[in-house]
Design a protein around this motif. Sequence first.
Motif, PDB file in Angstrom:
ATOM      1  N   LYS A  19     -18.734 132.217 -86.134  1.00 57.47           N
ATOM      2  CA  LYS A  19     -18.673 131.341 -84.956  1.00 57.47           C
ATOM      3  C   LYS A  19     -19.878 130.432 -84.804  1.00 57.47           C
ATOM      4  CE  LYS A  19     -15.514 134.106 -82.273  1.00 57.47           C
ATOM      5  NZ  LYS A  19     -15.255 134.750 -80.989  1.00 57.47           N
ATOM      6  N   GLU A  37     -17.775 128.597 -94.224  1.00 60.57           N
ATOM      7  CA  GLU A  37     -16.794 129.485 -93.608  1.00 60.57           C
ATOM      8  C   GLU A  37     -15.407 129.168 -94.160  1.00 60.57           C
ATOM      9  OE1 GLU A  37     -14.951 132.231 -92.085  1.00 60.57           O
ATOM     10  OE2 GLU A  37     -17.039 132.211 -91.435  1.00 60.57           O
ATOM     11  N   TYR A  39     -12.396 130.152 -92.682  1.00 59.22           N
ATOM     12  CA  TYR A  39     -11.372 129.993 -91.658  1.00 59.22           C
ATOM     13  C   TYR A  39     -11.634 128.766 -90.800  1.00 59.22           C
ATOM     14  CZ  TYR A  39     -10.278 134.670 -93.172  1.00 59.22           C
ATOM     15  OH  TYR A  39      -9.962 135.745 -93.940  1.00 59.22           O
ATOM     16  N   GLU A  40     -10.672 127.849 -90.805  1.00 57.51           N
ATOM     17  CA  GLU A  40     -10.824 126.561 -90.127  1.00 57.51           C
ATOM     18  C   GLU A  40     -11.046 126.713 -88.624  1.00 57.51           C
ATOM     19  OE1 GLU A  40      -8.473 122.319 -89.716  1.00 57.51           O
ATOM     20  OE2 GLU A  40      -7.851 123.759 -91.241  1.00 57.51           O
ATOM     21  N   GLU A  41     -10.374 127.684 -88.004  1.00 57.50           N
ATOM     22  CA  GLU A  41     -10.539 127.853 -86.554  1.00 57.50           C
ATOM     23  C   GLU A  41     -11.974 128.277 -86.200  1.00 57.50           C
ATOM     24  OE1 GLU A  41      -8.619 131.511 -88.325  1.00 57.50           O
ATOM     25  OE2 GLU A  41      -8.092 129.410 -88.315  1.00 57.50           O
ATOM     26  N   LEU A  42     -12.612 129.045 -87.063  1.00 62.36           N
ATOM     27  CA  LEU A  42     -14.006 129.412 -86.824  1.00 62.36           C
ATOM     28  C   LEU A  42     -14.933 128.214 -87.026  1.00 62.36           C
ATOM     29  CD1 LEU A  42     -14.218 132.954 -88.468  1.00 62.36           C
ATOM     30  CD2 LEU A  42     -14.162 132.392 -86.035  1.00 62.36           C
ATOM     31  N   THR A  44     -14.135 125.094 -86.490  1.00 62.05           N
ATOM     32  CA  THR A  44     -13.948 124.241 -85.313  1.00 62.05           C
ATOM     33  C   THR A  44     -14.758 124.775 -84.134  1.00 62.05           C
ATOM     34  OG1 THR A  44     -11.735 123.677 -86.059  1.00 62.05           O
ATOM     35  CG2 THR A  44     -12.220 123.275 -83.749  1.00 62.05           C
ATOM     36  N   HIS A  45     -14.700 126.067 -83.916  1.00 64.83           N
ATOM     37  CA  HIS A  45     -15.462 126.688 -82.828  1.00 64.83           C
ATOM     38  C   HIS A  45     -16.973 126.498 -83.048  1.00 64.83           C
ATOM     39  CE1 HIS A  45     -16.784 129.362 -79.763  1.00 64.83           C
ATOM     40  NE2 HIS A  45     -17.030 130.398 -80.546  1.00 64.83           N
ATOM     41  N   THR A  48     -18.101 122.880 -82.377  1.00 63.53           N
ATOM     42  CA  THR A  48     -18.141 122.598 -80.946  1.00 63.53           C
ATOM     43  C   THR A  48     -19.403 123.175 -80.309  1.00 63.53           C
ATOM     44  OG1 THR A  48     -15.727 122.652 -80.883  1.00 63.53           O
ATOM     45  CG2 THR A  48     -16.869 122.874 -78.778  1.00 63.53           C
TER      46      THR A  48
END
Length: 86
Positions: A19, A37, A39-42, A44-45, A48
């Motif tokens: 994260k 990383e 995982y794309e969602e991590l 993005t988080h 941000t």
Amino acid sequence: LIKLFSFYGDTVCDPFMGKGTTGVACALLGRRFVGIELYEELVTHARTDIFSVLVSLPSRTPQPSSPFADGLFSACWGDDETPLNP
């Protein structure tokens, strides 16, 4: 650990970014950051969070904590680990 093992302006690499807590710490302490990383969602988080810290910081004048951090001394390293002057 970031403050203990790096200088202002250094680049810190986190091969398991998650994260982005290391990236946030780097932003707060004036270090550059490279995160890796899967995982794309991590990612993005992390982007941000790191961006929100960067935009909230006042502009800083670089204050190097070592003679190497401000570019006074620089060296390139050869294959046999001896410094070469560019």
